[in-house]
Each structure stands twice: as C-alpha cells, then as structure tokens.
Motif scaffolding. Sequence first.
Motif, PDB file in Angstrom:
ATOM      1  N   HIS A 223      21.362  26.632  25.557  1.00 20.39           N
ATOM      2  CA  HIS A 223      22.741  26.482  24.710  1.00 20.39           C
ATOM      3  C   HIS A 223      23.111  25.141  24.429  1.00 20.39           C
ATOM      4  CE1 HIS A 223      24.797  30.311  25.233  1.00 20.39           C
ATOM      5  NE2 HIS A 223      23.825  30.636  26.247  1.00 20.39           N
ATOM      6  N   LEU A 224      22.113  24.154  24.668  1.00 22.50           N
ATOM      7  CA  LEU A 224      22.096  22.743  24.189  1.00 22.50           C
ATOM      8  C   LEU A 224      22.739  22.351  22.988  1.00 22.50           C
ATOM      9  CD1 LEU A 224      19.125  21.285  26.340  1.00 22.50           C
ATOM     10  CD2 LEU A 224      21.598  21.426  27.084  1.00 22.50           C
ATOM     11  N   THR A 225      22.257  22.922  21.917  1.00 24.78           N
ATOM     12  CA  THR A 225      22.592  22.920  20.624  1.00 24.78           C
ATOM     13  C   THR A 225      24.238  23.220  20.160  1.00 24.78           C
ATOM     14  OG1 THR A 225      20.549  23.085  19.482  1.00 24.78           O
ATOM     15  CG2 THR A 225      22.244  23.389  18.053  1.00 24.78           C
ATOM     16  N   GLU A 226      24.508  24.376  21.105  1.00 28.66           N
ATOM     17  CA  GLU A 226      25.805  24.785  20.924  1.00 28.66           C
ATOM     18  C   GLU A 226      26.744  24.156  21.476  1.00 28.66           C
ATOM     19  OE1 GLU A 226      28.227  29.320  22.036  1.00 28.66           O
ATOM     20  OE2 GLU A 226      25.804  28.753  22.598  1.00 28.66           O
ATOM     21  N   LEU A 227      26.473  23.588  22.830  1.00 29.76           N
ATOM     22  CA  LEU A 227      27.333  22.508  23.558  1.00 29.76           C
ATOM     23  C   LEU A 227      27.486  21.420  22.480  1.00 29.76           C
ATOM     24  CD1 LEU A 227      25.787  22.859  26.957  1.00 29.76           C
ATOM     25  CD2 LEU A 227      27.856  23.908  26.414  1.00 29.76           C
ATOM     26  N   ALA A 228      26.647  20.895  22.068  1.00 22.96           N
ATOM     27  CA  ALA A 228      26.848  19.801  21.466  1.00 22.96           C
ATOM     28  C   ALA A 228      27.598  19.969  20.132  1.00 22.96           C
ATOM     29  CB  ALA A 228      25.417  18.986  20.849  1.00 22.96           C
ATOM     30  N   ALA A 229      27.382  21.176  19.451  1.00 26.89           N
ATOM     31  CA  ALA A 229      28.335  21.658  18.399  1.00 26.89           C
ATOM     32  C   ALA A 229      29.941  21.615  18.682  1.00 26.89           C
ATOM     33  CB  ALA A 229      27.928  22.985  17.617  1.00 26.89           C
ATOM     34  N   TYR A 230      30.211  21.970  20.040  1.00 30.90           N
ATOM     35  CA  TYR A 230      31.537  21.958  20.484  1.00 30.90           C
ATOM     36  C   TYR A 230      32.104  20.499  20.789  1.00 30.90           C
ATOM     37  CZ  TYR A 230      31.895  26.943  20.438  1.00 30.90           C
ATOM     38  OH  TYR A 230      32.023  28.475  20.130  1.00 30.90           O
ATOM     39  N   GLY A 231      31.060  19.520  20.680  1.00 32.50           N
ATOM     40  CA  GLY A 231      31.594  17.999  21.103  1.00 32.50           C
ATOM     41  C   GLY A 231      31.001  17.733  22.095  1.00 32.50           C
ATOM     42  N   GLY A 232      30.320  18.349  22.952  1.00 32.06           N
ATOM     43  CA  GLY A 232      29.477  17.640  24.105  1.00 32.06           C
ATOM     44  C   GLY A 232      28.431  17.004  23.796  1.00 32.06           C
ATOM     45  N   SER A 233      27.934  16.032  24.544  1.00 33.70           N
ATOM     46  CA  SER A 233      26.933  14.902  24.445  1.00 33.70           C
ATOM     47  C   SER A 233      25.695  15.804  24.334  1.00 33.70           C
ATOM     48  CB  SER A 233      26.953  13.911  25.519  1.00 33.70           C
ATOM     49  OG  SER A 233      28.203  13.437  25.952  1.00 33.70           O
ATOM     50  N   ALA A 234      24.889  15.066  23.426  1.00 34.48           N
ATOM     51  CA  ALA A 234      23.548  15.533  22.993  1.00 34.48           C
ATOM     52  C   ALA A 234      22.776  15.215  24.489  1.00 34.48           C
ATOM     53  CB  ALA A 234      23.046  14.984  22.018  1.00 34.48           C
ATOM     54  N   LEU A 235      21.907  16.288  24.972  1.00 33.28           N
ATOM     55  CA  LEU A 235      20.939  15.988  26.108  1.00 33.28           C
ATOM     56  C   LEU A 235      19.482  15.929  25.581  1.00 33.28           C
ATOM     57  CD1 LEU A 235      22.655  18.121  28.844  1.00 33.28           C
ATOM     58  CD2 LEU A 235      23.151  15.856  28.324  1.00 33.28           C
ATOM     59  N   PRO A 236      18.939  14.697  25.519  1.00 31.75           N
ATOM     60  CA  PRO A 236      17.571  14.636  24.908  1.00 31.75           C
ATOM     61  C   PRO A 236      16.593  15.082  25.974  1.00 31.75           C
ATOM     62  CG  PRO A 236      18.184  12.689  25.382  1.00 31.75           C
ATOM     63  CD  PRO A 236      19.617  13.534  25.722  1.00 31.75           C
ATOM     64  N   LEU A 237      16.517  16.612  26.378  1.00 28.26           N
ATOM     65  CA  LEU A 237      15.680  16.937  27.249  1.00 28.26           C
ATOM     66  C   LEU A 237      14.239  17.361  26.457  1.00 28.26           C
ATOM     67  CD1 LEU A 237      17.610  19.503  29.378  1.00 28.26           C
ATOM     68  CD2 LEU A 237      17.191  17.010  29.754  1.00 28.26           C
ATOM     69  N   ASP A 238      13.039  17.090  26.896  1.00 32.92           N
ATOM     70  CA  ASP A 238      11.787  17.499  26.392  1.00 32.92           C
ATOM     71  C   ASP A 238      11.556  18.971  27.010  1.00 32.92           C
ATOM     72  OD1 ASP A 238      11.577  15.383  24.974  1.00 32.92           O
ATOM     73  OD2 ASP A 238      10.033  14.397  26.117  1.00 32.92           O
ATOM     74  N   SER A 239      10.819  19.715  26.146  1.00 33.66           N
ATOM     75  CA  SER A 239      10.440  20.944  26.521  1.00 33.66           C
ATOM     76  C   SER A 239       9.179  21.201  25.885  1.00 33.66           C
ATOM     77  CB  SER A 239      11.547  22.184  26.241  1.00 33.66           C
ATOM     78  OG  SER A 239      11.713  22.133  24.866  1.00 33.66           O
ATOM     79  N   LYS A 240       8.235  22.169  26.741  1.00 32.60           N
ATOM     80  CA  LYS A 240       6.955  22.304  26.186  1.00 32.60           C
ATOM     81  C   LYS A 240       6.581  23.910  27.164  1.00 32.60           C
ATOM     82  CE  LYS A 240       2.412  20.949  25.917  1.00 32.60           C
ATOM     83  NZ  LYS A 240       1.476  19.633  26.112  1.00 32.60           N
ATOM     84  N   ASN A 241       5.780  24.774  26.375  1.00 39.37           N
ATOM     85  CA  ASN A 241       5.242  25.790  26.713  1.00 39.37           C
ATOM     86  C   ASN A 241       3.837  25.530  27.189  1.00 39.37           C
ATOM     87  OD1 ASN A 241       7.420  27.277  25.861  1.00 39.37           O
ATOM     88  ND2 ASN A 241       6.510  28.093  24.090  1.00 39.37           N
ATOM     89  N   ILE A 242       3.578  25.724  28.554  1.00 36.93           N
ATOM     90  CA  ILE A 242       2.351  25.474  29.240  1.00 36.93           C
ATOM     91  C   ILE A 242       1.583  26.583  29.299  1.00 36.93           C
ATOM     92  CG2 ILE A 242       1.005  24.199  31.178  1.00 36.93           C
ATOM     93  CD1 ILE A 242       3.305  22.003  30.793  1.00 36.93           C
ATOM     94  N   PRO A 243       0.478  26.855  28.857  1.00 39.01           N
ATOM     95  CA  PRO A 243      -0.339  28.320  29.362  1.00 39.01           C
ATOM     96  C   PRO A 243      -0.403  28.431  30.776  1.00 39.01           C
ATOM     97  CG  PRO A 243      -1.237  27.268  27.375  1.00 39.01           C
ATOM     98  CD  PRO A 243      -0.249  26.180  28.043  1.00 39.01           C
ATOM     99  N   ALA A 244      -0.267  29.574  31.156  1.00 40.62           N
ATOM    100  CA  ALA A 244      -0.299  29.858  32.702  1.00 40.62           C
ATOM    101  C   ALA A 244      -1.837  30.222  32.845  1.00 40.62           C
ATOM    102  CB  ALA A 244       0.634  31.090  33.131  1.00 40.62           C
ATOM    103  N   GLY A 245      -2.535  29.660  33.961  1.00 39.30           N
ATOM    104  CA  GLY A 245      -4.010  30.027  34.267  1.00 39.30           C
ATOM    105  C   GLY A 245      -3.710  30.817  35.535  1.00 39.30           C
ATOM    106  N   ASN A 246      -4.941  31.115  36.086  1.00 35.35           N
ATOM    107  CA  ASN A 246      -5.225  31.798  37.181  1.00 35.35           C
ATOM    108  C   ASN A 246      -5.027  31.241  38.586  1.00 35.35           C
ATOM    109  OD1 ASN A 246      -5.812  34.019  35.795  1.00 35.35           O
ATOM    110  ND2 ASN A 246      -7.969  33.513  35.470  1.00 35.35           N
ATOM    111  N   ASP A 247      -4.845  29.715  38.429  1.00 39.25           N
ATOM    112  CA  ASP A 247      -4.753  28.826  39.700  1.00 39.25           C
ATOM    113  C   ASP A 247      -3.377  28.087  39.636  1.00 39.25           C
ATOM    114  OD1 ASP A 247      -5.042  27.185  41.783  1.00 39.25           O
ATOM    115  OD2 ASP A 247      -6.312  25.911  40.667  1.00 39.25           O
TER     116      ASP A 247
END
Length: 331
Positions: A223-247
Amino acid sequence: MRERLLMVISIVLLATGGAILYRQLLPSSSVKADGATSGDQLNVHQAPEPQAETQQGRFPAQSVERYAFSQNGKELFSLLVAQYQDSAGLPQGAVLFPKDAQEIASSPTGLRHAVWQSAAEVIARKAPQDALFLSWWDDGQRIHYLSGKEAWLRKPSDQSFANPVWQALKEGLPAAPDQERARLAQMARWLTMDSEKALAEIAAHFGPSRPVYLLVDNDLLLHLTELAAYGGSALPLDSKNIPAGNDLHGDIALVKRWANETGDGNYLAQKENTYYRVWSTPDAKAKNALLVRLLPFVDSLKKLPDGVSLVYQSHWGGFLSIYKIENQPVH
C-alpha cells in the motif's frame, strides 16, 4: 520468548505467500469487466458468492460478491466483498479473503483467510469491549466485520481507487465521509513518519479514555503508493523477487547478500510459491518509520519502539501483529 521469536523469524523466512495481491500496477493499466482482454489489462469477473462458503462475521451479511481477477488469460486471485449493516443500521462493506484451497498454506488468499480467522477470534475474545483498533482501511473493515470491534478506519476515498483492484471493488465499498478522509490522511502520516514521534502523537490524540490497539500486517508494504497519495511520506524501500531453491540455508544466504548490497542488511522476506519477495531498507529514515519498525524486518524484531507493546502475533512468521498503545488504561 522474544529471543526465540527473533531466532525463528531471522532463520526461517516468512512463508506468507501471495504478494501479487494489491500489487502496484502501471498507471496505464486498468480493469476490464467479465473477461475482456487487451494487452496487460487486469480483468475482473463479478459473481454472487454462496454465503455458506464465506467467512462468517459478527454481523449478518446481506450479500457477498466474488471478484475474480485475471491478466493475459491467467487467473491471479479472488476477493470477496460482504455487504452488511452495522449496529447503528448503517450500510458497510468488508473486503474478505476466500479460502479456496483444501490446503490453506498452498493458497495466497487461503493463507490470509486463515490468518484473519485466527486473529479475529482472538480480538473478539480478548479485546476489551470499548477497544479501538487503528489500522489501514481494508484491515479495519475485516476487524469490524469479523470481530465486531470498532476500527478507526473502514472506508476508502478517491486516492485508494487509483489502484485498479480497488477501482474494481468500488461499487461495493461505501466511500469515506469528510471526517474519515481526514483520518485516512492522518493514518498515512503516522505509519510513514518516525516511529517514536508517531506513537507519541497517537497516544496524545486518543488520550487515556479507552484502550487503543494498532494492527499491522505485511500487506501494508503493498500500500506504499496509496499511503503516499494520502499525504504520507514516501518510504524508499527496495524490493526484489529472488527465486527459491531446494536449500533453505542457501536461499537465506542469497536474501542476506541482496539485503547487504541494497542497504545495511535489514530485510523482510515473504515466501511465494517459487520465489521470495524481499524488502530492504536502504534509507535510514525509512528504517525508523512506524510501519517498518512494527513489521517483522530482522532489525525491527530486536527492539520495539517506545510507546507500544506486542500483544498478538499471527503464525506464518508474524504476518499480522497487534500492538497496544501504551499510556492507555489496563483492562
């Protein structure tokens, strides 16, 4: 017990599933009804849901609609919207997660269904009758409908409907009146500001007249984009999808390496079917935001900010947490 919880969550990544829910789509994306297809359109099919298959709430549901979302011919997820009247006879709506799977853990919505079912039962049984719950508006709907307890926010406003998912559900969601629109802006501000300042403001705002609780879950990161649209501070978090292995240990090493490369090693990870959805905090200001400090980021687990105490945490790695605002009456 606190040390044991930290060890479990920092070693075993959070198996919460389904980060595609409420995902942030490109601004040019929109919703088409009943299976229309065009490029990357998010399509939705609406149909009545048998109430016998719906999560039962504390109020009789007048109707329940299922909204099934798909994109490029692939089914993504479904949401339910229950229509009901509150104790004052006013119309209300609640977005719910369908169970949909024989094995809860294999279904993104089924997992959330189970988490909310357990949390609502605890809230209904343990929270004082006059308890007030702070949360974002969609969580507030579930708190009210499933537990019967009062939630400070339960209705969205125009900023929420910029998201194609909420736009598709708009007809079934009563809009926030002026007073609640002001609350949306205030809550967005609290969640994204410095944690200790936010908690001091919350305690001062509500005072000691009633017990106040704050509910957060990992879906708030979507919801970070939505929170910012209501006037909240932008939270510059990084995100990534990391493939899951067997270990598992190898997976953890990959996640930690990425978190150190993008920040100071502080991260929160959700296990999807075939990958981990990972967030990190490269910005020190964002790391101290109330939302980040109350979610199970590995550094946040080490010490809570002053002004709250943890009173409930769900299974699946603490996906959902409830905090008591301190300087409130003890019941």
